[in-house]
Design a protein around this motif. Structure first.
Motif, PDB file in Angstrom:
ATOM      1  N   ASP A  83       4.492  -6.483   7.664  1.00 62.03           N
ATOM      2  CA  ASP A  83       5.940  -6.199   7.229  1.00 62.03           C
ATOM      3  C   ASP A  83       5.758  -4.745   6.947  1.00 62.03           C
ATOM      4  OD1 ASP A  83       6.870  -8.992   6.611  1.00 62.03           O
ATOM      5  OD2 ASP A  83       5.337  -8.978   5.277  1.00 62.03           O
ATOM      6  N   PRO A  84       6.975  -4.273   7.152  1.00 65.77           N
ATOM      7  CA  PRO A  84       7.252  -2.942   6.834  1.00 65.77           C
ATOM      8  C   PRO A  84       7.155  -2.599   5.294  1.00 65.77           C
ATOM      9  CG  PRO A  84       9.213  -3.664   7.756  1.00 65.77           C
ATOM     10  CD  PRO A  84       8.509  -4.780   7.636  1.00 65.77           C
ATOM     11  N   ALA A  85       6.288  -1.513   5.078  1.00 66.90           N
ATOM     12  CA  ALA A  85       6.058  -1.252   3.567  1.00 66.90           C
ATOM     13  C   ALA A  85       7.335  -0.697   2.751  1.00 66.90           C
ATOM     14  CB  ALA A  85       5.074  -0.293   3.390  1.00 66.90           C
ATOM     15  N   GLU A  86       7.232  -1.234   1.739  1.00 65.72           N
ATOM     16  CA  GLU A  86       8.576  -0.658   0.696  1.00 65.72           C
ATOM     17  C   GLU A  86       8.428   0.809   0.868  1.00 65.72           C
ATOM     18  OE1 GLU A  86       8.475  -2.266  -3.085  1.00 65.72           O
ATOM     19  OE2 GLU A  86       8.511  -4.515  -2.260  1.00 65.72           O
ATOM     20  N   ALA A  87       9.327   1.614   0.560  1.00 66.23           N
ATOM     21  CA  ALA A  87       9.648   3.110   0.619  1.00 66.23           C
ATOM     22  C   ALA A  87       8.524   3.632  -0.486  1.00 66.23           C
ATOM     23  CB  ALA A  87      11.058   3.416   0.422  1.00 66.23           C
ATOM     24  N   GLY A  88       8.694   3.203  -1.620  1.00 65.60           N
ATOM     25  CA  GLY A  88       8.035   3.894  -2.728  1.00 65.60           C
ATOM     26  C   GLY A  88       6.508   3.637  -2.309  1.00 65.60           C
ATOM     27  N   VAL A  89       5.998   2.510  -1.881  1.00 64.28           N
ATOM     28  CA  VAL A  89       4.775   2.286  -1.472  1.00 64.28           C
ATOM     29  C   VAL A  89       4.232   3.202  -0.554  1.00 64.28           C
ATOM     30  CG1 VAL A  89       2.925   0.379  -0.405  1.00 64.28           C
ATOM     31  CG2 VAL A  89       4.806  -0.175  -2.347  1.00 64.28           C
ATOM     32  N   ALA A  90       5.246   3.316   0.197  1.00 65.12           N
ATOM     33  CA  ALA A  90       4.729   4.278   1.496  1.00 65.12           C
ATOM     34  C   ALA A  90       4.736   5.564   1.159  1.00 65.12           C
ATOM     35  CB  ALA A  90       5.943   3.958   2.720  1.00 65.12           C
ATOM     36  N   GLN A  91       5.670   6.114   0.338  1.00 62.07           N
ATOM     37  CA  GLN A  91       5.655   7.391  -0.173  1.00 62.07           C
ATOM     38  C   GLN A  91       4.411   7.822  -1.161  1.00 62.07           C
ATOM     39  OE1 GLN A  91       9.561   8.686  -1.814  1.00 62.07           O
ATOM     40  NE2 GLN A  91       8.563  10.623  -2.498  1.00 62.07           N
ATOM     41  N   ARG A  92       4.170   6.762  -1.897  1.00 61.07           N
ATOM     42  CA  ARG A  92       2.824   6.903  -2.684  1.00 61.07           C
ATOM     43  C   ARG A  92       1.629   7.250  -1.772  1.00 61.07           C
ATOM     44  NH1 ARG A  92       5.728   3.728  -5.933  1.00 61.07           N
ATOM     45  NH2 ARG A  92       4.553   1.874  -5.455  1.00 61.07           N
ATOM     46  N   ALA A  93       1.650   6.528  -0.674  1.00 63.04           N
ATOM     47  CA  ALA A  93       0.338   6.429  -0.052  1.00 63.04           C
ATOM     48  C   ALA A  93       0.421   7.823   1.071  1.00 63.04           C
ATOM     49  CB  ALA A  93       0.424   5.196   1.060  1.00 63.04           C
ATOM     50  N   THR A  94       1.320   8.075   1.561  1.00 66.95           N
ATOM     51  CA  THR A  94       1.588   9.168   2.458  1.00 66.95           C
ATOM     52  C   THR A  94       1.697  10.526   1.817  1.00 66.95           C
ATOM     53  OG1 THR A  94       3.803   8.947   3.076  1.00 66.95           O
ATOM     54  CG2 THR A  94       2.377   7.673   4.178  1.00 66.95           C
ATOM     55  N   GLY A  95       2.503  10.395   0.647  1.00 66.01           N
ATOM     56  CA  GLY A  95       2.931  11.670   0.173  1.00 66.01           C
ATOM     57  C   GLY A  95       4.170  12.308   0.573  1.00 66.01           C
ATOM     58  N   TYR A  96       4.657  11.627   1.570  1.00 62.22           N
ATOM     59  CA  TYR A  96       5.877  11.854   2.220  1.00 62.22           C
ATOM     60  C   TYR A  96       7.049  11.048   2.047  1.00 62.22           C
ATOM     61  CZ  TYR A  96       2.751  14.387   5.243  1.00 62.22           C
ATOM     62  OH  TYR A  96       1.818  15.195   5.674  1.00 62.22           O
ATOM     63  N   GLN A  97       8.129  11.891   1.877  1.00 59.80           N
ATOM     64  CA  GLN A  97       9.650  11.321   1.585  1.00 59.80           C
ATOM     65  C   GLN A  97      10.134  10.515   2.912  1.00 59.80           C
ATOM     66  OE1 GLN A  97      12.509  14.188   0.953  1.00 59.80           O
ATOM     67  NE2 GLN A  97      13.862  12.488  -0.106  1.00 59.80           N
ATOM     68  N   PHE A  98      10.703   9.237   2.577  1.00 59.50           N
ATOM     69  CA  PHE A  98      11.305   8.537   3.782  1.00 59.50           C
ATOM     70  C   PHE A  98      12.138   9.616   4.702  1.00 59.50           C
ATOM     71  CE2 PHE A  98      14.335   5.653   5.746  1.00 59.50           C
ATOM     72  CZ  PHE A  98      13.516   4.954   6.319  1.00 59.50           C
ATOM     73  N   GLY A  99      11.844   9.522   6.156  1.00 59.67           N
ATOM     74  CA  GLY A  99      12.439  10.378   7.128  1.00 59.67           C
ATOM     75  C   GLY A  99      11.990  11.535   7.078  1.00 59.67           C
ATOM     76  N   GLY A 100      10.939  11.852   6.650  1.00 55.01           N
ATOM     77  CA  GLY A 100       9.784  12.799   6.729  1.00 55.01           C
ATOM     78  C   GLY A 100       8.490  12.625   6.887  1.00 55.01           C
ATOM     79  N   THR A 101       8.067  11.165   6.978  1.00 52.86           N
ATOM     80  CA  THR A 101       6.840  10.713   7.288  1.00 52.86           C
ATOM     81  C   THR A 101       6.162  11.146   8.413  1.00 52.86           C
ATOM     82  OG1 THR A 101       7.248   8.861   5.895  1.00 52.86           O
ATOM     83  CG2 THR A 101       5.363   8.689   7.196  1.00 52.86           C
ATOM     84  N   SER A 102       4.805  11.866   8.207  1.00 51.90           N
ATOM     85  CA  SER A 102       4.228  12.468   9.447  1.00 51.90           C
ATOM     86  C   SER A 102       2.731  11.436   9.267  1.00 51.90           C
ATOM     87  CB  SER A 102       3.873  13.840   9.249  1.00 51.90           C
ATOM     88  OG  SER A 102       2.773  14.379  10.165  1.00 51.90           O
ATOM     89  N   PRO A 103       2.189  11.339  10.394  1.00 50.73           N
ATOM     90  CA  PRO A 103       0.705  10.753  10.407  1.00 50.73           C
ATOM     91  C   PRO A 103      -0.441  11.738  10.116  1.00 50.73           C
ATOM     92  CG  PRO A 103       1.346  11.185  12.533  1.00 50.73           C
ATOM     93  CD  PRO A 103       2.662  11.566  11.715  1.00 50.73           C
ATOM     94  N   PHE A 104       0.171  13.041   9.817  1.00 55.82           N
ATOM     95  CA  PHE A 104      -0.963  14.025   9.858  1.00 55.82           C
ATOM     96  C   PHE A 104      -0.969  14.637   8.137  1.00 55.82           C
ATOM     97  CE2 PHE A 104       0.343  14.819  14.000  1.00 55.82           C
ATOM     98  CZ  PHE A 104      -0.813  14.684  14.824  1.00 55.82           C
ATOM     99  N   GLY A 105      -2.096  14.636   7.506  1.00 55.70           N
ATOM    100  CA  GLY A 105      -2.109  15.267   6.495  1.00 55.70           C
ATOM    101  C   GLY A 105      -1.735  14.217   5.122  1.00 55.70           C
ATOM    102  N   THR A 106      -1.753  13.012   5.487  1.00 51.79           N
ATOM    103  CA  THR A 106      -1.288  11.785   4.558  1.00 51.79           C
ATOM    104  C   THR A 106      -2.279  11.899   3.028  1.00 51.79           C
ATOM    105  OG1 THR A 106      -2.919  10.107   5.582  1.00 51.79           O
ATOM    106  CG2 THR A 106      -0.242  10.470   6.146  1.00 51.79           C
ATOM    107  N   ARG A 107      -1.502  11.430   2.059  1.00 54.79           N
ATOM    108  CA  ARG A 107      -2.502  11.648   0.775  1.00 54.79           C
ATOM    109  C   ARG A 107      -3.623  10.709   0.979  1.00 54.79           C
ATOM    110  NH1 ARG A 107       1.834  10.856  -3.509  1.00 54.79           N
ATOM    111  NH2 ARG A 107       2.113  13.326  -3.249  1.00 54.79           N
ATOM    112  N   GLN A 108      -3.452   9.394   1.408  1.00 50.68           N
ATOM    113  CA  GLN A 108      -4.874   8.666   1.732  1.00 50.68           C
ATOM    114  C   GLN A 108      -4.922   8.249   3.219  1.00 50.68           C
ATOM    115  OE1 GLN A 108      -3.549   4.546   0.035  1.00 50.68           O
ATOM    116  NE2 GLN A 108      -2.908   5.540  -1.930  1.00 50.68           N
ATOM    117  N   PRO A 109      -6.057   8.127   3.676  1.00 47.39           N
ATOM    118  CA  PRO A 109      -6.388   8.184   5.172  1.00 47.39           C
ATOM    119  C   PRO A 109      -5.934   6.410   5.296  1.00 47.39           C
ATOM    120  CG  PRO A 109      -8.468   8.112   3.984  1.00 47.39           C
ATOM    121  CD  PRO A 109      -7.223   8.520   2.686  1.00 47.39           C
ATOM    122  N   LEU A 110      -5.109   6.467   6.254  1.00 50.69           N
ATOM    123  CA  LEU A 110      -4.745   4.974   6.896  1.00 50.69           C
ATOM    124  C   LEU A 110      -5.220   4.649   8.326  1.00 50.69           C
ATOM    125  CD1 LEU A 110      -1.018   5.105   5.195  1.00 50.69           C
ATOM    126  CD2 LEU A 110      -3.095   4.152   4.179  1.00 50.69           C
TER     127      LEU A 110
END
Length: 157
Positions: A83-110
């Protein structure tokens, strides 16, 4: 020169890239960024954060003009559902705001998956870690830097 975790990660990996700022529109997606940059939407790669039935997060890199078949991805990964991750969950894991998510430099390696046909393109445009900023890179960077696994889960909307 812009600075985001994504750009720092690309520089640290020695990746050649070009920055492409554009006027961000809320909910405009890849259609707007492609239009603003004058490029084919098929060459704009969106970064999607998805979650499996065990609540493990994954990144999927998909052509801007295609969608991800979550059923196909679940089957491929041997899980019951994705399922798509909830915006807050995605933001905490990646460190990026929705609409600005990059696969590079994420807070957690995924674990990262890339639609196989993206790798056939000569150049791709992908989020640089903030709204209104894409970077263009050789698609092989997705595999080399992110260890992205090629998959075939794209569908035409």
């Amino acid at each position: 020169m812009s600075t985001t975790p994504a750009l720092r990660a690309l520089r640290a990996a020695g990746v050649a890239f070009a920055e492409h700022p554009y006027r961000y529109e809320e909910r405009g997606g890849t259609r707007v960024s492609a239009r603003e940059l004058g490029v084919d939407e098929h060459h704009v790669v969106k970064t999607l954060v998805v979650q499996d039935d065990q609540r493990r997060l994954h990144l999927v890199l998909m052509h801007g003009d295609r969608e991800v078949s979550l059923k196909s991805l679940a089957r491929l990964l041997g899980v019951k559902r994705m399922d798509p991750a909830e915006a807050g969950v995605a933001q905490r894991a990646t460190g990026y705001q929705f609409g600005g998510t990059s696969p590079f430099g994420t807070r957690q390696p995924l674990p990262t998956y890339v639609e196989r046909t993206i790798l056939d393109l000569s150049r791709v445009y992908i989020n640089g870690g903030s709204r209104g900023l894409l970077v263009s890179v050789d698609p092989e960077v997705l595999v080399r830097v992110l260890q992205a696994v090629p998959v075939e889960v794209g569908i035409t909307p």
